[in-house]
Scaffold this motif. Structure first.
Motif, mmCIF file in Angstrom:
data_model
loop_
_atom_site.group_PDB
_atom_site.id
_atom_site.type_symbol
_atom_site.label_atom_id
_atom_site.label_comp_id
_atom_site.label_asym_id
_atom_site.label_seq_id
_atom_site.Cartn_x
_atom_site.Cartn_y
_atom_site.Cartn_z
ATOM 1 N N GLN A 171 6.714 41.752 -38.242
ATOM 2 C CA GLN A 171 6.811 40.423 -38.823
ATOM 3 C C GLN A 171 5.428 39.898 -39.166
ATOM 4 O O GLN A 171 4.455 40.180 -38.477
ATOM 5 C CB GLN A 171 7.474 39.467 -37.835
ATOM 6 C CG GLN A 171 8.911 39.832 -37.567
ATOM 7 C CD GLN A 171 9.551 38.828 -36.599
ATOM 8 O OE1 GLN A 171 8.877 37.972 -36.037
ATOM 9 N NE2 GLN A 171 10.835 38.956 -36.414
ATOM 10 N N ARG A 172 5.394 39.142 -40.234
ATOM 11 C CA ARG A 172 4.134 38.503 -40.602
ATOM 12 C C ARG A 172 3.903 37.289 -39.708
ATOM 13 O O ARG A 172 4.822 36.563 -39.370
ATOM 14 C CB ARG A 172 4.182 38.038 -42.054
ATOM 15 C CG ARG A 172 4.189 39.174 -43.016
ATOM 16 C CD ARG A 172 4.181 38.607 -44.383
ATOM 17 N NE ARG A 172 3.293 39.368 -45.221
ATOM 18 C CZ ARG A 172 3.028 39.077 -46.464
ATOM 19 N NH1 ARG A 172 3.558 38.010 -47.012
ATOM 20 N NH2 ARG A 172 2.229 39.813 -47.168
ATOM 21 N N ARG A 173 2.679 37.097 -39.436
ATOM 22 C CA ARG A 173 2.353 35.934 -38.609
ATOM 23 C C ARG A 173 1.923 34.798 -39.520
ATOM 24 O O ARG A 173 1.203 34.989 -40.486
ATOM 25 C CB ARG A 173 1.223 36.275 -37.644
ATOM 26 C CG ARG A 173 1.668 37.291 -36.631
ATOM 27 C CD ARG A 173 0.629 37.498 -35.597
ATOM 28 N NE ARG A 173 1.097 38.461 -34.624
ATOM 29 C CZ ARG A 173 0.359 38.988 -33.702
ATOM 30 N NH1 ARG A 173 -0.921 38.661 -33.610
ATOM 31 N NH2 ARG A 173 0.859 39.839 -32.853
ATOM 32 N N SER A 174 2.383 33.680 -39.162
ATOM 33 C CA SER A 174 2.027 32.502 -39.967
ATOM 34 C C SER A 174 0.983 31.664 -39.206
ATOM 35 O O SER A 174 0.682 31.920 -38.051
ATOM 36 C CB SER A 174 3.273 31.656 -40.241
ATOM 37 O OG SER A 174 3.807 31.176 -39.035
ATOM 38 N N GLY A 175 0.499 30.663 -39.872
ATOM 39 C CA GLY A 175 -0.507 29.792 -39.243
ATOM 40 C C GLY A 175 0.072 29.033 -38.063
ATOM 41 O O GLY A 175 -0.615 28.748 -37.085
ATOM 42 N N GLY A 176 1.341 28.704 -38.128
ATOM 43 C CA GLY A 176 1.990 27.981 -37.031
ATOM 44 C C GLY A 176 2.042 28.819 -35.778
ATOM 45 O O GLY A 176 1.933 28.307 -34.664
ATOM 46 N N ASP A 177 2.158 30.119 -35.938
ATOM 47 C CA ASP A 177 2.188 31.008 -34.778
ATOM 48 C C ASP A 177 0.827 31.018 -34.078
ATOM 49 O O ASP A 177 0.746 31.045 -32.844
ATOM 50 C CB ASP A 177 2.548 32.444 -35.203
ATOM 51 C CG ASP A 177 3.992 32.579 -35.650
ATOM 52 O OD1 ASP A 177 4.808 31.722 -35.260
ATOM 53 O OD2 ASP A 177 4.305 33.557 -36.387
#
Length: 191
Positions: A171-177
């Motif tokens: 999964q791609r990580r987002s800034g919120g993660d």
């Protein structure tokens, strides 16, 4: 009045030829030598082989032959049929001893063996050809089905292939993660 002229060659083939033991023995020798059963039944190659046998027999002078390819082929068939029938009768009969095999009987046995081996060889080659044909048909059908399927079906087929590999999807990580992870570390550090 003049009589109509006829060619001598047509008279030679119109007159009747009687098959004697010598005729049949020479015919069977020639059939064993040429062996038309090596070719496919009904093919032009087999026809030319029967023609060759007839030409060779017509060149004989001691027992005079007047035959064509069809009469040669038919007479060999009759001889083989009668010989097989005789063999079956001898097998069924009890308490008799079969006659000593003659030269003609031995040649007919050889012709029958050549026919059987030719048929077996043809069936073997036919079997391998049919397996190839079935494989090619199945492969072609699969390609046709893949070409006609919808995009959604293609994706389903592709996703089922991914599931079979049992690799977790990355999964791609987002800034919120990233923010959530830093707050978790900060929260754990304060406690």
């Amino acid at each position: 009045m003049a009589a109509p002229s006829t060619s001598t060659s047509s008279k030679a083939f119109n007159s009747v030829m009687f098959w004697t033991y010598d005729h049949e023995a020479i015919l069977c020798k020639e059939v064993v030598n040429v062996n038309p059963d090596t070719t496919k039944k009904g093919s032009t190659q087999r026809s030319s082989m029967w023609e060759k046998i007839a030409d060779t027999l017509n060149k004989c002078t001691v027992p005079k032959f007047r035959v064509d390819k069809r009469s040669v082929r038919d007479h060999v068939g009759i001889l083989v049929y009668k010989h097989k029938k005789k063999l079956l009768a001898e097998e069924k009969a009890t308490g008799i001893t079969p006659d000593e095999p003659t030269k003609l009987v031995n040649l007919l046995d050889m012709i029958i063996a050549l026919e059987e081996s030719g048929e077996a060889e043809f069936q073997e080659t036919q079997g391998t050809a049919s397996k190839k044909l079935q494989y090619n048909r199945a492969k072609g059908e699969d390609v046709r089905l893949k070409a006609m399927e919808k995009l959604s079906e293609t994706k389903k087929r592709g996703s089922s292939a991914d599931e079979s590999d049992d690799k977790p999807k990355r999964q791609r990580r987002s800034g919120g993660d990233a923010i959530e992870q830093s707050t978790n570390k900060a929260f754990l550090g304060l406690s």
